[in-house]
Design a protein around this motif. Structure first.
Motif, PDB file in Angstrom:
ATOM      1  N   LYS A  90       0.842  -1.208   0.000  1.00 16.91           N
ATOM      2  CA  LYS A  90       0.000   0.000   0.000  1.00 16.91           C
ATOM      3  C   LYS A  90       0.872   1.252   0.000  1.00 16.91           C
ATOM      4  O   LYS A  90       0.581   2.217  -0.718  1.00 16.91           O
ATOM      5  CB  LYS A  90      -0.938   0.006   1.208  1.00 16.91           C
ATOM      6  CG  LYS A  90      -1.888   1.190   1.228  1.00 16.91           C
ATOM      7  CD  LYS A  90      -2.768   1.160   2.453  1.00 16.91           C
ATOM      8  CE  LYS A  90      -3.740   2.311   2.512  1.00 16.91           C
ATOM      9  NZ  LYS A  90      -3.239   3.630   2.252  1.00 16.91           N
ATOM     10  N   SER A  91       1.932   1.236   0.788  1.00 20.04           N
ATOM     11  CA  SER A  91       2.834   2.396   0.846  1.00 20.04           C
ATOM     12  C   SER A  91       3.476   2.649  -0.519  1.00 20.04           C
ATOM     13  O   SER A  91       3.596   3.805  -0.955  1.00 20.04           O
ATOM     14  CB  SER A  91       3.927   2.176   1.890  1.00 20.04           C
ATOM     15  OG  SER A  91       3.379   2.122   3.176  1.00 20.04           O
ATOM     16  N   PHE A  92       3.889   1.582  -1.181  1.00 21.03           N
ATOM     17  CA  PHE A  92       4.487   1.721  -2.516  1.00 21.03           C
ATOM     18  C   PHE A  92       3.474   2.298  -3.496  1.00 21.03           C
ATOM     19  O   PHE A  92       3.790   3.233  -4.260  1.00 21.03           O
ATOM     20  CB  PHE A  92       5.010   0.372  -3.012  1.00 21.03           C
ATOM     21  CG  PHE A  92       5.584   0.442  -4.395  1.00 21.03           C
ATOM     22  CD1 PHE A  92       6.841   1.008  -4.613  1.00 21.03           C
ATOM     23  CD2 PHE A  92       4.866  -0.035  -5.489  1.00 21.03           C
ATOM     24  CE1 PHE A  92       7.365   1.086  -5.899  1.00 21.03           C
ATOM     25  CE2 PHE A  92       5.380   0.047  -6.772  1.00 21.03           C
ATOM     26  CZ  PHE A  92       6.632   0.598  -6.984  1.00 21.03           C
ATOM     27  N   GLU A  93       2.254   1.743  -3.478  1.00 21.04           N
ATOM     28  CA  GLU A  93       1.212   2.225  -4.394  1.00 21.04           C
ATOM     29  C   GLU A  93       0.875   3.682  -4.112  1.00 21.04           C
ATOM     30  O   GLU A  93       0.679   4.482  -5.039  1.00 21.04           O
ATOM     31  CB  GLU A  93      -0.036   1.355  -4.283  1.00 21.04           C
ATOM     32  CG  GLU A  93       0.161  -0.044  -4.858  1.00 21.04           C
ATOM     33  CD  GLU A  93      -0.987  -0.998  -4.547  1.00 21.04           C
ATOM     34  OE1 GLU A  93      -1.898  -0.620  -3.775  1.00 21.04           O
ATOM     35  OE2 GLU A  93      -0.958  -2.127  -5.075  1.00 21.04           O
ATOM     36  N   GLN A 120       2.028  14.300   5.431  1.00 21.79           N
ATOM     37  CA  GLN A 120       1.139  14.191   6.592  1.00 21.79           C
ATOM     38  C   GLN A 120       0.360  12.875   6.553  1.00 21.79           C
ATOM     39  O   GLN A 120       0.273  12.166   7.556  1.00 21.79           O
ATOM     40  CB  GLN A 120       0.172  15.380   6.628  1.00 21.79           C
ATOM     41  CG  GLN A 120      -0.721  15.372   7.860  1.00 21.79           C
ATOM     42  CD  GLN A 120      -1.637  16.591   7.911  1.00 21.79           C
ATOM     43  OE1 GLN A 120      -1.622  17.441   7.017  1.00 21.79           O
ATOM     44  NE2 GLN A 120      -2.424  16.674   8.963  1.00 21.79           N
ATOM     45  N   SER A 121      -0.198  12.520   5.411  1.00 19.08           N
ATOM     46  CA  SER A 121      -0.973  11.272   5.321  1.00 19.08           C
ATOM     47  C   SER A 121      -0.060  10.053   5.497  1.00 19.08           C
ATOM     48  O   SER A 121      -0.461   9.054   6.099  1.00 19.08           O
ATOM     49  CB  SER A 121      -1.745  11.198   4.011  1.00 19.08           C
ATOM     50  OG  SER A 121      -0.868  11.059   2.916  1.00 19.08           O
ATOM     51  N   THR A 122       1.167  10.153   4.986  1.00 15.92           N
ATOM     52  CA  THR A 122       2.127   9.057   5.152  1.00 15.92           C
ATOM     53  C   THR A 122       2.478   8.878   6.622  1.00 15.92           C
ATOM     54  O   THR A 122       2.520   7.757   7.132  1.00 15.92           O
ATOM     55  CB  THR A 122       3.401   9.313   4.325  1.00 15.92           C
ATOM     56  OG1 THR A 122       3.036   9.422   2.950  1.00 15.92           O
ATOM     57  CG2 THR A 122       4.402   8.183   4.478  1.00 15.92           C
ATOM     58  N   PHE A 123       2.730   9.991   7.327  1.00 15.39           N
ATOM     59  CA  PHE A 123       3.064   9.919   8.752  1.00 15.39           C
ATOM     60  C   PHE A 123       1.888   9.344   9.549  1.00 15.39           C
ATOM     61  O   PHE A 123       2.077   8.478  10.404  1.00 15.39           O
ATOM     62  CB  PHE A 123       3.445  11.307   9.282  1.00 15.39           C
ATOM     63  CG  PHE A 123       3.777  11.302  10.744  1.00 15.39           C
ATOM     64  CD1 PHE A 123       4.978  10.771  11.200  1.00 15.39           C
ATOM     65  CD2 PHE A 123       2.878  11.803  11.674  1.00 15.39           C
ATOM     66  CE1 PHE A 123       5.277  10.753  12.545  1.00 15.39           C
ATOM     67  CE2 PHE A 123       3.169  11.779  13.024  1.00 15.39           C
ATOM     68  CZ  PHE A 123       4.366  11.252  13.467  1.00 15.39           C
ATOM     69  N   GLU A 124       0.675   9.818   9.265  1.00 16.28           N
ATOM     70  CA  GLU A 124      -0.513   9.307   9.968  1.00 16.28           C
ATOM     71  C   GLU A 124      -0.717   7.818   9.694  1.00 16.28           C
ATOM     72  O   GLU A 124      -1.058   7.050  10.584  1.00 16.28           O
ATOM     73  CB  GLU A 124      -1.749  10.107   9.560  1.00 16.28           C
ATOM     74  CG  GLU A 124      -1.756  11.512  10.121  1.00 16.28           C
ATOM     75  CD  GLU A 124      -2.872  12.375   9.543  1.00 16.28           C
ATOM     76  OE1 GLU A 124      -3.618  11.894   8.655  1.00 16.28           O
ATOM     77  OE2 GLU A 124      -2.987  13.531   9.978  1.00 16.28           O
TER      78      GLU A 124
END
Length: 164
Positions: A90-93, A120-124
């Motif tokens: 999911k992180s890669f996508e 911000q969304s990645t950190f959350e």
């Protein structure tokens, strides 16, 4: 027979009777002692055998608990691996989608806003995933240690019964 001869014969008979009674009493005591010793030895052997059976059963239960804990650990590791893989995918996508979104920015300000939003969304997402992984690890540790904990409790109870 003379009185002396009769008296000697009677004394000899009495001596013989006393000796025979002493031998019979000694024989009876020896027979009782041997019977008691045999009974005691038999009882002790039976107790030892039962104790050995109990120890064998206890040891087998310990092995079973370790096997069960290992099985639970293997399943937990598999679930953790799946969870990490899904999060990584999911992180890669999301990263690829963000890069495409960054490329569509018309101005530098818009690019910075998109990067800030993505960061911000990645950190959350990371914090959320870390919390989820922590819950998975705690649950797995609890499940893995439960069978071994039960064996420790059984061992403690067994030791208490020996000391009473």
């Amino acid at each position: 027979m003379t009185t002396r001869a009769t008296t000697a014969k009677t004394a000899a008979e009495k001596s013989l009777d006393v000796t025979q009674n002493a031998v019979q009493e000694a024989t009876a005591k020896v027979e009782t002692f041997v019977a008691d010793a045999q009974k005691s030895a038999t009882e002790q052997f039976e107790k030892f055998s039962k104790g050995l059976e109990g120890f064998t059963t206890f040891s087998q239960d310990n092995v079973d608990a370790f096997v069960k804990s290992s099985e639970i650990a293997a399943k937990a590791a598999e679930g953790i691996g799946t969870e990490i893989s899904a999060f990584s995918k999911k992180s890669f996508e999301d990263g690829v989608a963000a890069a495409q979104d960054f490329a569509s920015a018309k101005t530098l300000t818009e690019l910075f806003e998109k990067q800030t939003s993505y960061a911000q969304s990645t950190f959350e997402g990371f914090v959320s995933q870390a919390t989820k992984m922590n819950e998975i690890y705690v649950a797995a540790a609890k499940d893995i240690t439960a069978p071994i904990g039960a064996r420790v409790t059984a061992a403690t109870d067994a030791m208490k019964s020996f000391s009473l």
